[in-house]
Scaffold this motif. Structure first.
Motif, PDB file in Angstrom:
ATOM      1  N   GLU A  94       0.826  -1.205   0.000  1.00 41.56           N
ATOM      2  CA  GLU A  94       0.000   0.000   0.000  1.00 41.56           C
ATOM      3  C   GLU A  94       0.863   1.260   0.000  1.00 41.56           C
ATOM      4  N   SER A 121      -1.897  -4.529  -8.081  1.00 41.80           N
ATOM      5  CA  SER A 121      -2.163  -4.292  -6.660  1.00 41.80           C
ATOM      6  C   SER A 121      -3.534  -4.843  -6.276  1.00 41.80           C
ATOM      7  N   ARG A 144      -5.863  -3.113  -5.385  1.00 39.17           N
ATOM      8  CA  ARG A 144      -6.831  -2.087  -5.769  1.00 39.17           C
ATOM      9  C   ARG A 144      -7.184  -2.153  -7.258  1.00 39.17           C
ATOM     10  N   SER A 193      -6.428   4.038  -6.984  1.00 39.25           N
ATOM     11  CA  SER A 193      -5.154   4.766  -6.977  1.00 39.25           C
ATOM     12  C   SER A 193      -5.296   6.054  -7.773  1.00 39.25           C
ATOM     13  N   ASP A 232      -9.966   6.898   0.600  1.00 37.80           N
ATOM     14  CA  ASP A 232      -9.035   5.773   0.653  1.00 37.80           C
ATOM     15  C   ASP A 232      -8.381   5.676  -0.719  1.00 37.80           C
ATOM     16  N   ARG A 284      -4.523   5.301  -2.895  1.00 40.34           N
ATOM     17  CA  ARG A 284      -3.075   5.102  -2.951  1.00 40.34           C
ATOM     18  C   ARG A 284      -2.499   6.103  -3.949  1.00 40.34           C
TER      19      ARG A 284
END
Length: 467
Positions: free
Chosen positions: A167, A191, A193, A241, A279, A281
């Protein structure tokens, strides 16, 4: 505590007193110990559960050390086995090594030597497992847009494989045109995500007055023209992201607001005092030297350290020339299909020029060169004629009278007994001195390409290092 200290060691010895002495010693060193009185029992222990290392006596009843070593190695070759043998049995120990043992140590045991061999064996196994894990990660890595097999690219792909599942915030650096956006996409795709959005923002393309609204959104009526509430890019990236390209172009006030997002995990829309949790990245990229910007006062040091949790450097094309043929083919095939043309390949002379060119615009420049070549192509093979003049002139420079004349300069470096290579080296170093270290001017004076000069200088440095 080192990696080895919680390892489970299997001690195999038919001498109960020797086995007890070893077990006591190993436990004092911090290892966990399990015992077996002969080879067959050792195999049963290994079959029941994982063992990190085996200390194997050579001569035992029922099943001896060589047969047990062979059996353990066949079942799990990753378990290191250290043979304990008397001097008279060294030939048998060598046979055990051929059967899969990691090393052997002679009796009576030198405990310092034993400890060192054990630590080395466990470290070797640890590295093997790490490498195998990395190979598995690389095999699963999805990055079809990133092409190249050069050592620089392989190293970068290994870093992506390690970084992507985390993360961590990632700062991607590299010259313009190297493909930093492709790297950001590869990190997101690999990832946890990946099912959520990756929102890409070019910070340099947004007017400074609109950056805050673009990133964080705004309320209705927050400023002239704000006739409705707008969701910003951070809110759009919630759960996924956000890729902030050219982050060095952000103003200091915007850097402060971005730092708050990183620290608090919250944004505020323009015209609102309410905080909205996000939330996200953050993947950031720049072609600037951020440390120089910090020294100049144009980039916040605290933001740099928050972004720089992981740094990934994308190599310039001139440092990965092995990849040029692969990339060139990929581009000309794509543009040939797009322009409904047949391109069977590139003539060797044209490819040679691509390899000699310095590529200041990196992969993006190569892509543009291939598009131009396909558009101008009349036949089926790309030649020098379809390449830009900046690349074509490399051939003219090599064939110019100046290049031949420069070889005449070698006369002033001639001495009895000098080899051609020595004369060439003296001539190059002298020319470099005369130009004050200017490599481009040195290459021009010598009638060679800058790339050739760089390779020569690299060779001289390596020779000095070996000396």
């Amino acid at each position: 505590m080192t990696k080895s200290l919680s390892a489970l060691v299997l001690v195999v010895d038919d001498d109960a007193a020797h086995r007890l002495m070893l077990a006591t010693l190993l436990e004092e060193w911090g290892y966990r110990v399990v015992e077996a009185a002969e080879g067959q029992k050792a195999l049963e222990v290994v079959y029941k559960g994982p063992v990190d290392l085996v200390l194997m006596d050579m001569r035992m009843p029922r099943m001896g050390g060589i047969e047990a070593t062979r059996g353990i190695s066949q079942y799990n070759p990753s378990i290191p086995i250290i043979i304990m043998t008397a001097y008279s049995s060294i030939s048998s120990a060598v046979e055990a090594l051929k059967s899969g043992a990691y090393d052997y140590i002679t009796k009576p045991l030198d405990f310092d030597a034993l400890k060192l061999v054990m630590e080395r064996a466990l470290e070797h196994t640890h590295l093997q497992r790490e490498n195998e894990g990395l190979r598995q990660q690389l095999a699963r890595l999805q990055a079809p847009e990133i092409l190249g097999r050069s050592p620089a690219m392989e190293q970068m792909m290994e870093t992506i494989a390690l970084v992507a599942p985390s993360e961590a915030t990632v700062l991607i650096t590299g010259e313009s045109g190297t493909g930093k956006g492709l790297v950001a996409r590869a990190i997101h795709t690999n990832s946890s995500r990946s099912t959520k959005p990756l929102i890409e923002v070019n910070c340099a393309a947004i007017p400074e007055t609109l950056v805050e609204s673009e990133l964080f959104g705004h309320e209705k009526g927050a400023f002239t023209g704000a006739n409705r509430q707008r969701q910003g890019r951070f809110a759009q990236a919630h759960g996924g992201s956000i890729f902030l390209d050219e982050i060095g172009e952000l103003s200091l006030p915007m850097q402060a607001k971005l730092l708050r997002v990183l620290q608090e995990g919250e944004i505020q829309r323009v015209g609102s005092d309410a905080s909205i949790p996000v939330d996200v990245r953050i993947l950031a990229a720049t072609n600037c030297n951020v440390e120089e910007m910090i020294a100049e006062g144009t980039f916040r040091e605290d933001l740099y350290y928050r972004l720089n949790v992981m740094t990934l450097v994308v190599p310039p094309l001139r440092e990965r020339i092995e990849d040029i043929p692969i990339l060139a083919r990929h581009f000309w095939e794509g543009f040939a299909e797009k322009n409904r043309k047949t391109v069977k390949g590139m003539v060797p002379q044209a490819m040679d020029l691509l390899l000699k060119y310095s590529w200041p615009g990196n992969v993006r420049e190569l892509e543009n060169v291939m598009e131009r070549a396909v558009i101008l192509l009349r036949g089926e093979y790309i030649s020098e004629k379809e390449l830009p003049l900046s690349i074509q002139k490399l051939k003219d420079e090599e064939e110019s009278p100046h290049a031949a004349g420069s070889m005449g300069q070698m006369g002033r470096f001639l001495t009895m007994g000098s080899t051609l290579a020595e004369m060439e080296k003296r001539m190059i170093l002298q020319a470099l001195k005369e130009t004050g270290g200017n490599k481009s001017e040195t290459a021009r004076r010598l009638g060679i390409t800058r790339r050739t000069l760089q390779l020569k200088l690299k060779k001289y440095l390596e020779e000095e290092g070996e000396a």
